[in-house]
Design an enzyme around this catalytic site. Structure first.
Site, PDB file in Angstrom:
ATOM      1  N   GLY A  49       0.791  -1.170  -0.109  1.00  0.00           N
ATOM      2  CA  GLY A  49      -0.001   0.024   0.005  1.00  0.00           C
ATOM      3  C   GLY A  49       0.859   1.176   0.011  1.00  0.00           C
ATOM      4  N   GLY A 106       3.792  -3.481  -4.146  1.00  0.00           N
ATOM      5  CA  GLY A 106       3.641  -3.716  -5.376  1.00  0.00           C
ATOM      6  C   GLY A 106       3.909  -2.771  -5.996  1.00  0.00           C
ATOM      7  N   TYR A 144      -9.281   5.963 -11.772  1.00  0.00           N
ATOM      8  CA  TYR A 144      -9.020   6.679 -10.554  1.00  0.00           C
ATOM      9  C   TYR A 144      -8.680   8.132 -10.445  1.00  0.00           C
ATOM     10  CZ  TYR A 144      -7.651   1.508 -10.301  1.00  0.00           C
ATOM     11  OH  TYR A 144      -7.648   0.208 -10.576  1.00  0.00           O
ATOM     12  N   CYS A 179     -12.161   5.665 -28.874  1.00  0.00           N
ATOM     13  CA  CYS A 179     -13.280   6.435 -29.176  1.00  0.00           C
ATOM     14  C   CYS A 179     -14.084   6.508 -28.148  1.00  0.00           C
ATOM     15  CB  CYS A 179     -14.148   5.262 -30.303  1.00  0.00           C
ATOM     16  SG  CYS A 179     -13.229   4.786 -31.609  1.00  0.00           S
TER      17      CYS A 179
HETATM   18  N1  LLP Z   1      -1.493  -7.006  -0.936  1.00  0.00           N
HETATM   19  C1  LLP Z   1      -2.694  -7.345  -1.434  1.00  0.00           C
HETATM   20  C2  LLP Z   1      -3.581  -8.225  -0.836  1.00  0.00           C
HETATM   21  C3  LLP Z   1      -3.313  -6.533  -2.492  1.00  0.00           C
HETATM   22  O1  LLP Z   1      -4.589  -6.603  -2.806  1.00  0.00           O
HETATM   23  C4  LLP Z   1      -2.508  -5.428  -3.009  1.00  0.00           C
HETATM   24  C5  LLP Z   1      -2.897  -4.500  -4.268  1.00  0.00           C
HETATM   25  C6  LLP Z   1      -1.294  -5.396  -2.651  1.00  0.00           C
HETATM   26  C7  LLP Z   1      -0.747  -6.182  -1.572  1.00  0.00           C
HETATM   27  C8  LLP Z   1      -0.105  -4.437  -3.355  1.00  0.00           C
HETATM   28  O2  LLP Z   1      -0.399  -2.997  -2.930  1.00  0.00           O
HETATM   29  P1  LLP Z   1       0.378  -1.993  -3.412  1.00  0.00           P
HETATM   30  O3  LLP Z   1       1.595  -1.917  -2.725  1.00  0.00           O
HETATM   31  O4  LLP Z   1       0.761  -1.929  -4.935  1.00  0.00           O
HETATM   32  O5  LLP Z   1      -0.240  -0.701  -3.135  1.00  0.00           O
HETATM   33  N2  LLP Z   1      -5.329  -1.022  -9.746  1.00  0.00           N
HETATM   34  C9  LLP Z   1      -5.153  -0.061  -8.849  1.00  0.00           C
HETATM   35  C10 LLP Z   1      -4.248  -0.761  -7.406  1.00  0.00           C
HETATM   36  C11 LLP Z   1      -4.972  -1.962  -6.997  1.00  0.00           C
HETATM   37  C12 LLP Z   1      -4.250  -2.581  -5.759  1.00  0.00           C
HETATM   38  C13 LLP Z   1      -4.791  -3.876  -5.465  1.00  0.00           C
HETATM   39  N3  LLP Z   1      -4.319  -4.699  -4.491  1.00  0.00           N
HETATM   40  C14 LLP Z   1      -4.112   1.002  -9.184  1.00  0.00           C
HETATM   41  O6  LLP Z   1      -4.044   1.239 -10.374  1.00  0.00           O
HETATM   42  O7  LLP Z   1      -3.845   1.988  -8.296  1.00  0.00           O
END
Ligand code: LLP
Length: 413
Positions: free
Chosen positions: A233, A272, A317, A343
């Site tokens: 996150g 991530g 978003y 489009c």
């Molecule tokens: N762990 C779990 C269980 C998750 O669901 C996620 C992300 C992460 C870790 C990693 O989170 P991060 O460190 O990347 O924030 N498509 C969206 C983001 C969706 C995130 C989903 N889960 C965007 O483009 O902002």
């Protein structure tokens, strides 16, 4: 004398007389050699961020949330750097396995896991993050020994886009604090289950550290476990707003865990975005420049050869991006709206960014597109998905080829 590019570009990038290089590769040359749209990734940046997280975590585990950039080359880099990987589906599990991750370094998530996905993960020796009672029923029916964690929804609200908030009461993910004790009881008593501990993930693109502490406080009420996975996150900078550093983020997380969960726990985190976002940029070719006069001023549309098919984040978003022309970085510009070729009027990549006299044929770059961009690419309007190129020490290496028109109808029967 090359200068460092702005904080939005990979560490391994520079600007020389207005010309942008990524990982030592001239951006205009990359566009010429591989075509556009193109995802260019500075490999050293991925490695540097992986090392930063590992150093900050010490004995703890760093798990790459593969959904951020699910391709073999990115996964291999993180496998080599000693990270584990989180997968959210059978498809991501297959990708992680084929990229070389052993089962003990794979964690399966999901609020709607099929019996097949669960069995594949158990057979691979992966840890299962149990999200709901149906997961428990399915694993019961499978009856094979499984390493499990329980996902808990701590009931905290972090400050981010509603679509990527997950730790609030009413979230579709995990067990509420009220349900968790029954899940703990069932998994403690299940003969096939080895319950390691608890998992939480409160949301994505979070700047403020306080909600994590509140969440750890909440899950601490559920008992004492050997392992805790505190999720991902951490925000990245898409604009001038700067997130906490990795060291600050991890330091806070570990301090909260030591204080509230007890010392000596096996701690994991699941970044991530913070591992991949700023390692990647997208290169486009400008196809048309259109001035539209309106009563309240002029709008200059700069239309590029990609858009919502290669980057859905602005549409989903309202995600903010900035852009540069790769051979005029730093030149004073005028306000432009960067739009895609699709489009839909909503196909706007950037509401406003300053560009210096954009014209058809220019190569435009949007930085910070290394997370959830390739991952969510699609074929709207029959646009093939872009290739991925790794750039390192001046060498560019194709790691995902461009989709072809044949690929687009290759599944039609
Ligand atoms: N762990 C779990 C269980 C998750 O669901 C996620 C992300 C992460 C870790 C990693 O989170 P991060 O460190 O990347 O924030 N498509 C969206 C983001 C969706 C995130 C989903 N889960 C965007 O483009 O902002």
């Amino acid at each position: 004398m090359p200068a460092t590019a702005s904080h939005l570009y990979p560490h391994a990038s520079s600007v020389d007389d207005g010309r942008l290089s990524i990982g030592g590769c001239d951006a205009a040359d990359l566009a010429r050699e591989f075509g556009t749209p193109l995802y260019a990734v500075a490999e050293d940046d991925l490695r540097a961020r992986a090392r930063e997280f590992r150093a900050a975590m010490g004995e703890g585990e760093v798990i790459f949330a593969s959904k951020a950039f699910p391709c073999t080359a990115v996964l291999r880099v993180f496998e080599e750097e000693g990270l584990s990987v989180d997968v959210a589906s059978g498809g991501e599990l297959a990708l992680a396995t084929s990229a070389g991750f052993s089962g003990d370094r794979i964690i399966l998530h999901g609020n709607a896991k099929s019996a097949r996905e669960l069995e594949a993960a158990v057979d691979a020796g992966a840890r299962i993050v149990v999200d709901n009672f149906d997961d428990i029923d399915k694993l019961d029916a499978l009856g094979k020994p499984a390493n499990v964690l329980i996902r808990v929804t701590p009931g905290v609200v972090a400050d981010t886009h509603a679509a990527i908030l997950t730790g609030h009461a009413g979230s579709k993910f995990g067990f509420s604090l009220a349900q968790a004790p029954l899940a703990i009881e069932r998994l403690t008593n299940a003969p096939w289950a080895d319950l390691h501990g608890l998992h939480m993930h409160i949301g994505s693109q979070l700047f403020d550290l306080e909600p994590w502490r509140l969440a750890v406080e909440a899950i601490a009420t559920l008992g004492d476990f050997p392992a805790y996975d505190l999720g991902g996150g951490l925000a990245v900078a898409y604009t001038d707003r700067r997130p906490p550093s990795v060291t600050e983020f991890v330091g806070n997380m570990v301090a909260s865990a030591n204080e509230l969960l007890g010392t000596g726990k096996r701690l994991s985190i699941e970044p991530g975005r913070a591992l991949t976002a700023s390692a990647g940029v997208t290169l486009y070719t400008v196809e048309s420049v259109k001035d539209v006069d309106l009563p309240d001023g002029n709008v200059r549309f700069v239309a590029v050869d990609g858009g919502m098919s290669d980057n859905l984040r602005p549409m989903l978003y309202d995600a903010p991006y900035q852009a540069d022309l790769v051979d005029r970085v730093g030149a004073a510009g005028t306000p432009c709206t960067v739009v895609g070729k699709h489009c839909e009027s909503g196909d706007v990549l950037i509401r406003e960014t300053a560009l210096h006299e954009p014209k058809p044929g220019d190569v435009l770059v949007t930085p910070v597109t290394g997370a959830y961009v390739y991952a969510m690419a699609n074929n709207y309007n029959g646009v093939p998905r872009p290739p991925v190129v790794f750039c390192k020490d001046g060498e560019a290496r194709l790691v995902v080829r461009r989709e072809t028109f044949e690929d687009l109808h290759g599944r039609d029967v």
